[in-house]
Write an enzyme that holds these catalytic residues in place. Sequence first.
Site, PDB file in Angstrom:
ATOM      1  N   CYS A 199       0.813  -1.223   0.000  1.00  0.00           N
ATOM      2  CA  CYS A 199       0.000   0.000   0.000  1.00  0.00           C
ATOM      3  C   CYS A 199       0.848   1.274   0.000  1.00  0.00           C
ATOM      4  CB  CYS A 199      -0.944   0.000   1.187  1.00  0.00           C
ATOM      5  SG  CYS A 199      -0.265  -0.726   2.681  1.00  0.00           S
ATOM      6  N   HIS A 253      -3.125   6.252   4.454  1.00  0.00           N
ATOM      7  CA  HIS A 253      -1.687   6.329   4.732  1.00  0.00           C
ATOM      8  C   HIS A 253      -1.159   7.693   4.271  1.00  0.00           C
ATOM      9  CE1 HIS A 253      -1.789   2.205   5.747  1.00  0.00           C
ATOM     10  NE2 HIS A 253      -1.024   1.683   4.802  1.00  0.00           N
TER      11      HIS A 253
HETATM   12  N1  LIG Z   1      -5.036  -3.470   4.268  1.00  0.00           N
HETATM   13  C1  LIG Z   1      -4.198  -2.914   3.407  1.00  0.00           C
HETATM   14  O1  LIG Z   1      -3.970  -1.685   3.377  1.00  0.00           O
HETATM   15  C2  LIG Z   1      -3.488  -3.768   2.415  1.00  0.00           C
HETATM   16  C3  LIG Z   1      -2.804  -3.148   1.395  1.00  0.00           C
HETATM   17  C4  LIG Z   1      -2.134  -3.919   0.461  1.00  0.00           C
HETATM   18  C5  LIG Z   1      -2.195  -5.289   0.584  1.00  0.00           C
HETATM   19  N2  LIG Z   1      -2.866  -5.876   1.594  1.00  0.00           N
HETATM   20  C6  LIG Z   1      -2.897  -7.338   1.662  1.00  0.00           C
HETATM   21  O2  LIG Z   1      -4.193  -7.826   1.375  1.00  0.00           O
HETATM   22  C7  LIG Z   1      -4.413  -9.045   2.076  1.00  0.00           C
HETATM   23  C8  LIG Z   1      -5.690  -8.948   2.904  1.00  0.00           C
HETATM   24  O3  LIG Z   1      -5.582  -7.878   3.824  1.00  0.00           O
HETATM   25  P1  LIG Z   1      -6.834  -7.332   4.649  1.00  0.00           P
HETATM   26  O4  LIG Z   1      -6.375  -6.061   5.212  1.00  0.00           O
HETATM   27  O5  LIG Z   1      -8.091  -7.359   3.846  1.00  0.00           O
HETATM   28  O6  LIG Z   1      -6.943  -8.464   5.817  1.00  0.00           O
HETATM   29  P2  LIG Z   1      -8.208  -8.844   6.721  1.00  0.00           P
HETATM   30  O7  LIG Z   1      -9.120  -7.684   6.897  1.00  0.00           O
HETATM   31  O8  LIG Z   1      -7.636  -9.481   7.930  1.00  0.00           O
HETATM   32  O9  LIG Z   1      -8.987  -9.968   5.868  1.00  0.00           O
HETATM   33  C9  LIG Z   1      -8.414 -11.208   5.552  1.00  0.00           C
HETATM   34  C10 LIG Z   1      -9.320 -11.963   4.584  1.00  0.00           C
HETATM   35  O10 LIG Z   1      -8.646 -13.169   4.190  1.00  0.00           O
HETATM   36  C11 LIG Z   1      -9.482 -14.294   4.483  1.00  0.00           C
HETATM   37  N3  LIG Z   1      -8.640 -15.434   4.833  1.00  0.00           N
HETATM   38  C12 LIG Z   1      -7.621 -15.457   5.714  1.00  0.00           C
HETATM   39  N4  LIG Z   1      -7.087 -16.696   5.770  1.00  0.00           N
HETATM   40  C13 LIG Z   1      -7.792 -17.460   4.902  1.00  0.00           C
HETATM   41  C14 LIG Z   1      -7.757 -18.827   4.513  1.00  0.00           C
HETATM   42  N5  LIG Z   1      -6.855 -19.669   5.031  1.00  0.00           N
HETATM   43  N6  LIG Z   1      -8.645 -19.272   3.605  1.00  0.00           N
HETATM   44  C15 LIG Z   1      -9.550 -18.441   3.079  1.00  0.00           C
HETATM   45  N7  LIG Z   1      -9.663 -17.128   3.404  1.00  0.00           N
HETATM   46  C16 LIG Z   1      -8.791 -16.655   4.307  1.00  0.00           C
HETATM   47  C17 LIG Z   1     -10.360 -13.841   5.648  1.00  0.00           C
HETATM   48  O11 LIG Z   1     -11.498 -14.642   5.701  1.00  0.00           O
HETATM   49  P3  LIG Z   1     -12.309 -14.828   7.104  1.00  0.00           P
HETATM   50  O12 LIG Z   1     -13.056 -13.553   7.331  1.00  0.00           O
HETATM   51  O13 LIG Z   1     -13.194 -15.973   6.797  1.00  0.00           O
HETATM   52  O14 LIG Z   1     -11.282 -15.097   8.151  1.00  0.00           O
HETATM   53  C18 LIG Z   1     -10.650 -12.394   5.204  1.00  0.00           C
HETATM   54  O15 LIG Z   1     -11.659 -12.381   4.217  1.00  0.00           O
HETATM   55  C19 LIG Z   1      -3.128  -9.282   2.875  1.00  0.00           C
HETATM   56  O16 LIG Z   1      -2.270 -10.095   2.102  1.00  0.00           O
HETATM   57  C20 LIG Z   1      -2.549  -7.903   3.006  1.00  0.00           C
HETATM   58  O17 LIG Z   1      -1.145  -7.945   3.203  1.00  0.00           O
HETATM   59  C21 LIG Z   1      -3.545  -5.150   2.506  1.00  0.00           C
END
Ligand SMILES: NC(=O)c1ccc[n+]([C@@H]2O[C@H](COP(=O)([O-])OP(=O)(O)OC[C@H]3O[C@@H](n4cnc5c(N)ncnc54)[C@H](OP(=O)(O)O)[C@@H]3O)[C@@H](O)[C@H]2O)c1
Length: 340
Positions: free
Chosen positions: A130, A243
């Site tokens: 990000c 950010h």
């Molecule tokens: N947030 C940011 O600013 C940002 C920016 C760039 C990249 N990212 C990346 O994007 C990804 C997601 O981030 P987020 O912020 O959205 O995280 P989050 O809010 O914690 O959400 C995680 C998601 O992944 C699912 N998940 C986790 N483990 C899983 C598994 N084993 N099988 C199937 N589904 C699974 C969860 O499902 P459940 O609800 O069922 O647990 C949920 O839908 C990460 O790789 C992060 O590094 C995030």
Amino acid sequence: MGYRIVVAGATGNVGREMLNILAERQFPVDEIVALASRRSLGSECSFGDKTLKTKDLDTFDFEGWDIALFAIGSEATKKYAPKAAKAGCIVIDNSSLYRYDPEIPLVVPEVNPEAVDGYAKKNIIANPNCSTAQMVVALKPLHDRARIKRVVVSTYQSVSGAGKEGMDELWDQTKGMYVPGQEKAPSKFQRQIAFNVIPQIDVFMEDGTTKEEWKMVVETKKIVDPSIKVTATCVRVPVFVGHSEAINIEFEEFLDEDEARDILREAPGILVVDKREDGGYTTPVECVGDYATFISRIRQDSTIENGLNLWCVSDNLRKGAALNAVQIAETLGKRVLKKG
Ligand SMILES: NC(=O)c1ccc[n+]([C@@H]2O[C@H](COP(=O)([O-])OP(=O)(O)OC[C@H]3O[C@@H](n4cnc5c(N)ncnc54)[C@H](OP(=O)(O)O)[C@@H]3O)[C@@H](O)[C@H]2O)c1
């Protein structure tokens, strides 16, 4: 005819925004499926005015689906992205797992849209970190004009960058400061985040930098130009979404601040808000829900020969993740798949 789209991680911060943005931008969708872990089976997600019932990623068959937007973290991505790619579904991944693989394009559509064409080697395209995404949108047009030598960046990163759990921790800890018995010890973050700032995002590397800082260095080189030197200090701040970055840039050639402002005004994905008066700049709360990367405080750095300072703010769940992923899908559609 449109696309059959998969959103994996649909219950998370980024996945939810992916569904919103696909609907907002009227991405040509014929069919869409929301996936998450078994824990979320049957829970509801919004897609425009429709409601999708979440399915289990573990038992999903990717055969016949065109594009899968992944936002599930590196560990789960390692298990499921190759499965999707093998079934002929092109994965656009938000985790850091594939970003540094030379056979996988790392794309910010305003900067290197042509890199999308390299998707076919592994059927996977990576979305940057990000803090990198918003910075390179600002760097690229300036680099094209005056060649950037070195960037010194300090970030002020919101807790939503650490997922749903990060947002909950800030909320609960803040409440706990006022309600006796509801105090919340740090668990997602290394130190107290309420009313505090933490100079660590991701793990420490051997040389004392953190992995988040390393990502900004390596990803900027891969997306913009390997010759650009970057040094970063990444800091978590008690902001829910958005950010911010203080960026100092050293160029090969002189670039006047007024010309830089004009270049940024014309650049794709950027909104310049730069009035030299009280409040004449953008802060994270104003950028939430927006697509743009906001640039303010553009000014000469008179301590070096060809230096410029600026302030860069963006919605990390949008340009930093979900929007960029949807833009990659749009670029892939236009350049390669040509449906819709
Ligand atoms: N947030 C940011 O600013 C940002 C920016 C760039 C990249 N990212 C990346 O994007 C990804 C997601 O981030 P987020 O912020 O959205 O995280 P989050 O809010 O914690 O959400 C995680 C998601 O992944 C699912 N998940 C986790 N483990 C899983 C598994 N084993 N099988 C199937 N589904 C699974 C969860 O499902 P459940 O609800 O069922 O647990 C949920 O839908 C990460 O790789 C992060 O590094 C995030």
